[in-house]
Design a protein around this motif. Structure first.
Motif, PDB file in Angstrom:
ATOM      1  N   ASP A  70     105.436 -39.420  30.087  1.00 14.37           N
ATOM      2  CA  ASP A  70     106.027 -40.438  28.792  1.00 14.37           C
ATOM      3  C   ASP A  70     105.528 -38.968  28.055  1.00 14.37           C
ATOM      4  O   ASP A  70     105.172 -38.803  26.931  1.00 14.37           O
ATOM      5  N   GLU A  71     106.305 -37.313  28.335  1.00 15.82           N
ATOM      6  CA  GLU A  71     105.953 -36.853  27.040  1.00 15.82           C
ATOM      7  C   GLU A  71     107.146 -36.194  26.914  1.00 15.82           C
ATOM      8  O   GLU A  71     107.714 -35.280  27.923  1.00 15.82           O
ATOM      9  N   MET A  72     107.657 -36.105  26.164  1.00  9.95           N
ATOM     10  CA  MET A  72     108.660 -35.108  25.004  1.00  9.95           C
ATOM     11  C   MET A  72     108.541 -33.552  25.613  1.00  9.95           C
ATOM     12  O   MET A  72     108.175 -33.499  24.690  1.00  9.95           O
ATOM     13  N   LYS A  73     109.153 -33.159  26.072  1.00  8.71           N
ATOM     14  CA  LYS A  73     109.769 -31.440  26.633  1.00  8.71           C
ATOM     15  C   LYS A  73     110.687 -30.742  25.267  1.00  8.71           C
ATOM     16  O   LYS A  73     110.437 -29.735  24.700  1.00  8.71           O
ATOM     17  N   GLY A  74     111.469 -31.453  24.878  1.00  7.41           N
ATOM     18  CA  GLY A  74     112.909 -31.112  24.872  1.00  7.41           C
ATOM     19  C   GLY A  74     113.947 -32.095  24.499  1.00  7.41           C
ATOM     20  O   GLY A  74     114.297 -33.148  24.587  1.00  7.41           O
ATOM     21  N   VAL A  75     115.189 -31.404  24.199  1.00  6.15           N
ATOM     22  CA  VAL A  75     116.221 -32.144  24.447  1.00  6.15           C
ATOM     23  C   VAL A  75     117.551 -30.840  25.136  1.00  6.15           C
ATOM     24  O   VAL A  75     117.566 -29.941  25.557  1.00  6.15           O
ATOM     25  N   ILE A  76     118.749 -31.353  25.214  1.00  6.63           N
ATOM     26  CA  ILE A  76     119.683 -31.218  25.909  1.00  6.63           C
ATOM     27  C   ILE A  76     120.650 -31.520  25.136  1.00  6.63           C
ATOM     28  O   ILE A  76     121.470 -32.582  24.454  1.00  6.63           O
ATOM     29  N   THR A  77     121.853 -30.402  24.750  1.00  7.46           N
ATOM     30  CA  THR A  77     122.863 -30.913  24.445  1.00  7.46           C
ATOM     31  C   THR A  77     124.535 -30.778  24.649  1.00  7.46           C
ATOM     32  O   THR A  77     124.322 -30.810  26.031  1.00  7.46           O
ATOM     33  N   ALA A  78     124.872 -31.188  24.288  1.00  9.21           N
ATOM     34  CA  ALA A  78     126.434 -31.634  24.574  1.00  9.21           C
ATOM     35  C   ALA A  78     126.870 -29.804  25.566  1.00  9.21           C
ATOM     36  O   ALA A  78     128.113 -30.342  26.898  1.00  9.21           O
ATOM     37  N   GLY A 107     125.318 -28.594  27.570  1.00  5.15           N
ATOM     38  CA  GLY A 107     124.911 -28.740  28.687  1.00  5.15           C
ATOM     39  C   GLY A 107     123.058 -27.303  28.506  1.00  5.15           C
ATOM     40  O   GLY A 107     122.366 -27.665  29.298  1.00  5.15           O
ATOM     41  N   GLU A 108     123.219 -27.074  26.880  1.00  5.96           N
ATOM     42  CA  GLU A 108     121.586 -26.225  26.997  1.00  5.96           C
ATOM     43  C   GLU A 108     120.591 -27.279  26.524  1.00  5.96           C
ATOM     44  O   GLU A 108     120.448 -28.032  26.372  1.00  5.96           O
ATOM     45  N   THR A 109     119.571 -26.453  27.903  1.00 10.96           N
ATOM     46  CA  THR A 109     117.760 -27.158  27.169  1.00 10.96           C
ATOM     47  C   THR A 109     117.089 -26.625  26.277  1.00 10.96           C
ATOM     48  O   THR A 109     117.206 -25.309  26.929  1.00 10.96           O
ATOM     49  N   ILE A 110     116.683 -27.024  25.723  1.00 10.19           N
ATOM     50  CA  ILE A 110     115.827 -26.627  24.631  1.00 10.19           C
ATOM     51  C   ILE A 110     114.811 -27.225  24.094  1.00 10.19           C
ATOM     52  O   ILE A 110     114.585 -28.130  24.382  1.00 10.19           O
ATOM     53  N   LEU A 111     113.569 -26.442  24.422  1.00 13.69           N
ATOM     54  CA  LEU A 111     112.391 -26.853  24.170  1.00 13.69           C
ATOM     55  C   LEU A 111     111.266 -26.502  23.811  1.00 13.69           C
ATOM     56  O   LEU A 111     111.431 -25.439  22.243  1.00 13.69           O
ATOM     57  N   GLY A 112     110.225 -27.402  23.538  1.00 16.28           N
ATOM     58  CA  GLY A 112     109.531 -27.202  22.060  1.00 16.28           C
ATOM     59  C   GLY A 112     108.234 -27.511  21.975  1.00 16.28           C
ATOM     60  O   GLY A 112     108.331 -28.099  22.631  1.00 16.28           O
ATOM     61  N   LEU A 113     107.358 -27.409  21.107  1.00 20.02           N
ATOM     62  CA  LEU A 113     106.447 -28.269  20.599  1.00 20.02           C
ATOM     63  C   LEU A 113     105.817 -29.789  21.223  1.00 20.02           C
ATOM     64  O   LEU A 113     105.316 -30.850  21.283  1.00 20.02           O
ATOM     65  N   GLY A 114     106.972 -30.122  19.776  1.00 15.94           N
ATOM     66  CA  GLY A 114     107.593 -31.932  19.842  1.00 15.94           C
ATOM     67  C   GLY A 114     108.984 -32.214  19.653  1.00 15.94           C
ATOM     68  O   GLY A 114     109.398 -30.658  18.939  1.00 15.94           O
ATOM     69  N   VAL A 115     109.620 -33.355  19.000  1.00 14.85           N
ATOM     70  CA  VAL A 115     110.458 -33.303  18.998  1.00 14.85           C
ATOM     71  C   VAL A 115     110.480 -34.338  17.562  1.00 14.85           C
ATOM     72  O   VAL A 115     110.130 -35.292  16.914  1.00 14.85           O
ATOM     73  N   ILE A 116     111.359 -33.340  16.635  1.00 15.47           N
ATOM     74  CA  ILE A 116     111.195 -34.489  15.041  1.00 15.47           C
ATOM     75  C   ILE A 116     112.386 -34.916  14.939  1.00 15.47           C
ATOM     76  O   ILE A 116     113.416 -34.321  15.196  1.00 15.47           O
ATOM     77  N   LEU A 117     113.145 -36.122  15.374  1.00  9.16           N
ATOM     78  CA  LEU A 117     114.064 -37.054  15.278  1.00  9.16           C
ATOM     79  C   LEU A 117     114.343 -37.240  13.671  1.00  9.16           C
ATOM     80  O   LEU A 117     113.588 -38.500  13.194  1.00  9.16           O
ATOM     81  N   ALA A 118     115.614 -36.715  13.041  1.00 14.99           N
ATOM     82  CA  ALA A 118     115.787 -37.045  12.029  1.00 14.99           C
ATOM     83  C   ALA A 118     117.047 -37.391  11.932  1.00 14.99           C
ATOM     84  O   ALA A 118     117.957 -36.766  10.898  1.00 14.99           O
ATOM     85  N   THR A 119     117.497 -38.048  12.632  1.00 19.22           N
ATOM     86  CA  THR A 119     119.058 -37.664  12.680  1.00 19.22           C
ATOM     87  C   THR A 119     120.263 -39.187  11.672  1.00 19.22           C
ATOM     88  O   THR A 119     121.050 -39.464  11.822  1.00 19.22           O
ATOM     89  N   GLY A 120     119.441 -39.671  10.387  1.00 27.30           N
ATOM     90  CA  GLY A 120     119.920 -40.179   9.957  1.00 27.30           C
ATOM     91  C   GLY A 120     120.398 -42.030  10.556  1.00 27.30           C
ATOM     92  O   GLY A 120     120.030 -42.289  11.683  1.00 27.30           O
TER      93      GLY A 120
END
Length: 527
Positions: free
Chosen positions: A226-234, A236-249
């Protein structure tokens, strides 16, 4: 010595700089030759209630004293290139201001934007207007600065509890906006100046060591339990961080589908849907300013705000004006082929001969036709999409928009001709009530337009036309979060943010929400 005074001035006295200073000096019994005097307006608002329009001005006068700086904000940010990364999805107002706040708090923002930078976006906007080609990754909604970059640039918000409005405006001034936005009661920047400001915000992020990656679409999340560690882009790159701010409009439907598919809690949300109504700006000026011809050289293009309660099927719902653009243009705001959406924008001078505004009816979840219940949390979004598809088909399956003269729409008549318009792709005469709008929307709009004609004499006329559809007023999906923590209630390190998550309604409120999300994330997970 500093003095502050309240004045009620004519438009010329308020907006002619030399006359303004002379008027202030006269009211104080001073002569500019006697002392070193600095005069500047502190607050300014238009009072058009009487037959003669007056401008209420609060002025401050410095006599033999150096005026204090008007803003505290600077572009001097600390270097964070080696700091812990924070992922921000979306480079609209929420995302950009979240990035700057992350920098101030010692984190390194990595901003992922599916669209292009403001300069490159222009080619994609031209393609929509001239060739009717919608790029689903770069358009009036997606790209650097988000939908706000190509809008009226209104900076007025009632969301003062969400953050410091003055702070947001000062940051904008430090990045190129004029100080007028600190003075005017209803400030705006204008779509011609917003791209420069947005590019300057970007440079502040990059100069501090943050990253902004354009043409970078998020297609999946990195979840560990139940923890979000990062995102995967189109790519195929995995980008990790302290958290994810989802500001997609509010228009990133693929993100809502992704959240739903990944079983991350989301909720259907009420929104509003209707049309853009376009009048001549001169007519609106004559109504609002009580002038027989034009408004003169000093008054700005007038605006209006209207609301009316309507009844359909024994249910009361509000119909209201939305994003009124004086001296503006109507633009194609679709984000995918096969749909038609309109929005409004204005240049800084608001000097178009047209005035336009969204006129939209509130859509509650219980108003949705039963066939949309099967979509669960995405029901309102799917309803919104189907209305946009109907508009696209009615316009001829291009970005030509369906339109109808205003009185004809209310009276159920076809319009044999249409008026000149600011909408570049062109218009197609359509019976909006029978071919595009659901019955419950059309009925409410008809009731409201008649009432608006009583409130503003001359507003209800066949010398105006409606253009459809105005459907992206707000997000039809809410991504829940804790009231105090701003964190998703089930997925830790996920911070739903801004208009897309259902927590803002314009440039300033989105910017404030971005700052708050950054603060909450860094407070909990930053070192």
């Amino acid at each position: 010595m500093r003095k502050e005074l309240q004045l009620k001035l004519s438009p010329k006295e308020a907006y002619d700089e030399q006359l303004f200073e002379a008027t202030v000096l006269k009211s104080l019994g001073l002569k500019s030759s006697e002392d070193k005097i600095n005069i500047r307006p502190l607050k300014r608002s238009i009072d058009a209630r009487g037959r003669q329009v007056k401008i209420n001005v609060t002025a401050e006068v410095f006599i033999n004293e150096v005026p204090d700086a008007r803003i505290e904000a600077t572009k001097d940010y600390q270097k964070v290139g080696n700091a812990d990364p924070v992922i921000i999805v979306g480079a609209g107002p929420a995302g950009l201001f979240a990035a700057l706040r992350v920098i101030e708090l010692g984190g390194k923002p990595i901003v992922l934007e599916r669209g292009r930078d403001v300069r490159s976006r222009r080619r994609d906007l031209a393609a929509i207007n001239k060739e009717h080609v919608v790029n689903p990754e770069s358009n009036y909604c997606f790209g650097e600065g988000g939908a706000g970059t190509y809008s009226d640039g209104k900076l007025y918000t009632r969301s003062k509890k969400r953050g410091d409005v003055r702070r947001i405006l000062e940051i904008m001034v430090s990045h190129g906006a004029t100080e007028d936005i600190l003075v005017d009661a209803h400030p705006h920047i204008g779509t011609n100046k917003l791209p420069v400001l947005v590019a300057d915000l970007r440079e502040s992020v990059l100069s501090a060591g943050g990253e902004i990656l354009f043409d970078t679409k998020v297609t999946d999340f990195v979840l560990e339990g139940d923890e979000m560690k990062g995102v995967i882009t189109a790519d195929g790159e995995t980008i990790l961080g302290l958290g994810v701010i989802l500001a997609t409009g509010h228009s990133a439907r693929d993100i809502f589908h992704l959240l739903n598919d990944r079983k991350i809690l989301i909720e259907a949300k009420p929104f509003a849907l209707g049309v853009r109504v376009e009048h001549s700006q001169q007519l609106i000026d004559q109504i609002q300013y009580h002038c027989r011809t034009d408004r003169g050289p000093y008054l700005p293009a007038s605006s209006y705000a209207l609301v009316q309660q309507t009844v359909y099927d024994s249910k009361q719902r509000g119909v209201f004006s939305f994003c009124m653009c004086p001296g503006g243009f109507i633009v194609p705001a679709a984000t995918s082929p096969g749909e038609l959406v309109v929005n409004g924008m204005s240049p800084s001078r608001r000097d178009s001969k047209f005035a336009n505004s969204g006129i939209v009816a509130a859509v509650e979840l219980e108003d949705l036709p039963v066939e949309y219940h099967k979509h669960g949390a995405l029901g309102a979004m799917m309803f919104q999409l189907d209305v946009e598809k109907a508009a696209w088909r009615a316009g001829g399956e291009t970005q030509v928009a369906p339109a109808q003269r205003l009185a004809d729409f209310v009276e159920g008549k076809d319009s044999s001709t249409l008026l000149d318009t600011s909408y570049q792709p062109g218009l197609q005469s359509v019976n909006m009530g029978s071919e595009v709008l659901p019955d419950f929307i059309a009925s409410r709009l008809k009731q409201a337009f008649k009432a608006f004609g009583n409130k503003m004499k001359g507003y209800y006329t066949n010398d105006a036309q409606i253009i459809g559809v105005e459907s992206r007023t707000s997000s039809p999906v809410r991504v829940p979060r804790g009231k105090e923590t701003f964190e998703h209630p089930e997925i830790s390190r996920l911070y739903p943010c801004g208009e897309g998550a259902g927590y803002a309604g314009g440039i300033v409120s989105a910017a404030m929400d971005g700052e708050r999300c950054a603060e909450k994330l860094m407070e909990k997970y930053g070192r």
